[in-house]
Design a protein around this motif. Structure first.
Motif, short mmCIF file in Angstrom:
data_model
loop_
_atom_site.label_atom_id
_atom_site.label_comp_id
_atom_site.label_asym_id
_atom_site.label_seq_id
_atom_site.Cartn_x
_atom_site.Cartn_y
_atom_site.Cartn_z
N SER A 158 0.83 -1.20 0.00
CA SER A 158 0.00 0.00 0.00
C SER A 158 0.86 1.25 0.00
O SER A 158 1.86 1.33 0.71
CB SER A 158 -0.92 0.01 1.22
N ARG A 159 0.48 2.24 -0.76
CA ARG A 159 1.26 3.46 -0.84
C ARG A 159 1.02 4.40 0.34
O ARG A 159 1.76 5.36 0.56
CB ARG A 159 0.96 4.21 -2.14
N ASN A 160 -0.03 4.13 1.11
CA ASN A 160 -0.35 4.97 2.26
C ASN A 160 0.06 4.29 3.56
O ASN A 160 -0.04 3.07 3.68
CB ASN A 160 -1.86 5.27 2.29
N PRO A 161 0.54 5.05 4.53
CA PRO A 161 0.97 4.44 5.80
C PRO A 161 -0.19 3.78 6.53
O PRO A 161 -1.33 4.26 6.48
CB PRO A 161 1.55 5.62 6.59
N THR A 162 0.11 2.69 7.22
CA THR A 162 -0.90 2.03 8.04
C THR A 162 -0.99 2.66 9.43
O THR A 162 -1.92 2.38 10.18
CB THR A 162 -0.57 0.53 8.20
N GLY A 163 -0.02 3.50 9.74
CA GLY A 163 -0.03 4.20 11.02
C GLY A 163 1.04 5.26 11.07
O GLY A 163 1.98 5.27 10.26
N LYS A 164 0.89 6.20 12.01
CA LYS A 164 1.85 7.30 12.18
C LYS A 164 2.03 7.58 13.66
O LYS A 164 1.09 7.48 14.45
CB LYS A 164 1.35 8.58 11.50
N LEU A 165 3.25 7.96 14.00
CA LEU A 165 3.56 8.43 15.35
C LEU A 165 4.22 9.79 15.24
O LEU A 165 5.08 10.01 14.38
CB LEU A 165 4.51 7.47 16.07
N LYS A 166 3.83 10.70 16.10
CA LYS A 166 4.44 12.02 16.14
C LYS A 166 5.33 12.08 17.38
O LYS A 166 4.82 12.02 18.51
CB LYS A 166 3.36 13.11 16.21
N LEU A 167 6.64 12.15 17.18
CA LEU A 167 7.60 12.12 18.27
C LEU A 167 8.68 13.16 18.04
O LEU A 167 8.85 13.67 16.93
CB LEU A 167 8.25 10.73 18.37
N ALA A 168 9.44 13.46 19.09
CA ALA A 168 10.55 14.40 18.97
C ALA A 168 11.78 13.69 18.40
O ALA A 168 12.25 12.71 18.98
CB ALA A 168 10.87 15.00 20.33
N THR A 169 12.26 14.17 17.29
CA THR A 169 13.46 13.65 16.61
C THR A 169 13.58 12.13 16.61
O THR A 169 14.56 11.57 17.08
CB THR A 169 14.74 14.26 17.23
N PRO A 170 12.60 11.42 16.05
CA PRO A 170 12.68 9.96 15.99
C PRO A 170 13.52 9.53 14.78
O PRO A 170 13.00 9.05 13.78
CB PRO A 170 11.22 9.55 15.82
N TYR A 171 14.83 9.70 14.89
CA TYR A 171 15.67 9.56 13.71
C TYR A 171 16.06 8.12 13.39
O TYR A 171 16.49 7.82 12.28
CB TYR A 171 16.94 10.39 13.88
N LEU A 172 15.96 7.20 14.36
CA LEU A 172 16.38 5.82 14.15
C LEU A 172 15.31 4.87 14.66
O LEU A 172 14.62 5.15 15.64
CB LEU A 172 17.70 5.53 14.88
N ALA A 173 15.18 3.71 14.01
CA ALA A 173 14.20 2.71 14.43
C ALA A 173 14.72 1.32 14.11
O ALA A 173 15.58 1.14 13.24
CB ALA A 173 12.86 2.94 13.74
N ALA A 174 14.20 0.32 14.82
CA ALA A 174 14.60 -1.07 14.58
C ALA A 174 13.49 -1.99 15.08
O ALA A 174 12.80 -1.69 16.06
CB ALA A 174 15.90 -1.39 15.31
N TYR A 175 13.33 -3.12 14.39
CA TYR A 175 12.45 -4.19 14.85
C TYR A 175 13.28 -5.20 15.64
O TYR A 175 14.46 -5.44 15.33
CB TYR A 175 11.85 -4.95 13.67
N ASP A 176 12.66 -5.83 16.65
CA ASP A 176 13.32 -6.94 17.30
C ASP A 176 13.14 -8.17 16.41
O ASP A 176 12.35 -8.16 15.46
CB ASP A 176 12.77 -7.15 18.71
N PRO A 177 13.90 -9.26 16.64
CA PRO A 177 13.84 -10.43 15.75
C PRO A 177 12.46 -11.06 15.64
O PRO A 177 12.15 -11.69 14.63
CB PRO A 177 14.85 -11.40 16.38
N SER A 178 11.62 -10.91 16.66
CA SER A 178 10.28 -11.49 16.62
C SER A 178 9.31 -10.66 15.79
O SER A 178 8.20 -11.11 15.49
CB SER A 178 9.72 -11.64 18.04
N ALA A 179 9.70 -9.44 15.45
CA ALA A 179 8.87 -8.49 14.72
C ALA A 179 7.68 -8.01 15.54
O ALA A 179 6.76 -7.38 15.00
CB ALA A 179 8.39 -9.07 13.39
N ASN A 180 7.68 -8.27 16.84
CA ASN A 180 6.59 -7.82 17.70
C ASN A 180 6.89 -6.50 18.40
O ASN A 180 5.98 -5.84 18.91
CB ASN A 180 6.30 -8.88 18.77
N VAL A 181 8.16 -6.12 18.44
CA VAL A 181 8.57 -4.90 19.14
C VAL A 181 9.33 -4.00 18.19
O VAL A 181 10.14 -4.46 17.39
CB VAL A 181 9.48 -5.24 20.35
N MET A 182 9.02 -2.72 18.26
CA MET A 182 9.82 -1.75 17.50
C MET A 182 10.42 -0.75 18.48
O MET A 182 9.76 -0.30 19.42
CB MET A 182 8.97 -1.05 16.44
#
Length: 367
Positions: A158-182
């Motif tokens: 899908s070209r549209n996001p399934t969700g959005k979060l508004k945070l202060a300087t969220p410059y980096l992100a990662a999933y855990d190996p289970s894909a249940n935690v970001m």
């Protein structure tokens, strides 16, 4: 142009344990940047392997993408993106599709089919520079962060996001190996936020405050850029890389820094993940090995590669962890480092891409 660096060893060792070969890695092949048949000096800004470890993609500051066949040890494709620019090139779970961020015209993400070099889909939501793209290990979902203070959750279909979060300087992100935690790292608040992927619209279930640890380990360079966020493959640790004195290994459950990786001599000269100085971008020069035990990374001003054993930290309960080995690079600078997920090899890059393999000669000499 591929330059053999050792004996041109081709078969990738797949049976040895990482701990048996970690100190023997040496540069094997180096690839000069080639455009229209001519060598060009341009900074590589990101590296990524596909799920099977067979291909490597490198994005470059001259707005080109380079695909390498790992088993053959050769470059197979060059794809220009002059109109929109290119950064953070990432394979999807399909080795013939690459997702990347635009660097000009707009701030969309683009999904490219490599075989015919056609775009499958554009993803439009960010209103300023994208600083991180990370694929879910368990689905077609992915995350993107941007300087517009938003984190977007996507599905490749899908070209549209399934969700959005508004945070202060969220410059980096990662999933855990289970894909249940970001995990989302906010530089300005010195914190790492953990969210349940299924309930991302709720408050984070845990917040790791990093200010105390920065005061303890990096007081003279507090506020220096965080360059990479990554879970170990057992999900027990989080690597938070910085661009100067060292890197934090954080307990993924308690939020405490289990060890601070030392031994670097300075900065890589890269701006990551946000460029405010005109320096070339980068994705960080440290990462976990395939088994999650070791961290390999650049030395900053010096071209060699450092190796840290995180198990050594657990056994000795040291706060500061010195590298167990320094891998000679033959003068090849490593501003970006990435481990192959399946094979005993890794890649590094600055203005050239280099593939590293365990050296049989070194292993025999150590026996």
């Amino acid at each position: 142009m591929a330059t053999p660096m050792d004996d041109g060893q081709a078969p990738l060792p797949v049976t040895q344990r990482v701990q048996d070969v970690i100190k023997t890695y040496r540069p094997s092949r180096q690839f000069t940047h080639i455009v229209k048949g001519q060598p060009v000096e341009s900074h590589v800004t990101s590296l990524d392997f596909d799920d099977q470890g067979d291909y490597l993609v490198a994005a470059s500051a001259d707005e080109t993408m380079h695909i390498f066949d790992v088993k053959e040890g050769k470059r197979t494709k060059l794809v220009p993106s002059k109109k929109y620019g290119i950064h953070l090139a990432r394979f999807t779970h399909h080795s013939r599709e690459v997702l990347y961020a635009s660097t000009k015209v707009d701030d969309s993400l683009r999904l490219l089919e490599l075989h015919n070099e056609s775009y499958v889909r554009y993803f439009t939501a960010h209103t300023s520079q994208v600083t991180c793209i990370t694929l879910s290990p368990g689905s077609d979902g992915f995350l993107s962060c941007g300087t517009d203070d938003t984190v977007c959750l996507w599905d490749l279909k899908s070209r549209n996001p399934t969700g959005k979060l508004k945070l202060a300087t969220p410059y980096l992100a990662a999933y855990d190996p289970s894909a249940n935690v970001m995990a989302i790292a906010s530089q300005s608040t010195s914190s790492i936020l953990l969210y349940d992927v299924r309930n991302f619209d709720k408050a984070p279930f845990s917040t790791f405050e990093m200010m105390e640890w920065e005061d303890r380990f990096t007081p003279s360079t507090k506020g220096r850029a965080w360059t990479r966020l990554e879970f170990s493959n057992d999900g027990k640790s989080i690597l938070l890389s910085t661009d100067y004195h060292g890197h934090f290994v954080v307990d993924a459950f308690e939020g405490k820094v289990s060890v601070f990786l030392t031994g670097r001599s300075g900065s890589t000269g890269r701006a990551a993940p946000v460029s405010t100085t005109g320096k070339p971008l980068g994705q960080g020069d440290a990462c976990f090995t395939q088994d999650g035990r070791y961290v390999i990374g650049g030395t900053g001003d010096h071209p060699d590669i450092l190796v840290w054993d995180t198990h050594q930290a657990v056994e000795g309960r040291h706060e500061y962890l010195q590298p167990i080995s320094r891998l000679p690079s033959r003068g090849i600078k490593s501003a970006i480092v990435e481990c192959n997920p399946r094979y005993n090899m890794f890649a590094s890059a600055d203005t050239k891409v280099c593939m590293w393999l365990p050296s049989q000669e070194t292993r025999d000499g150590e026996k």
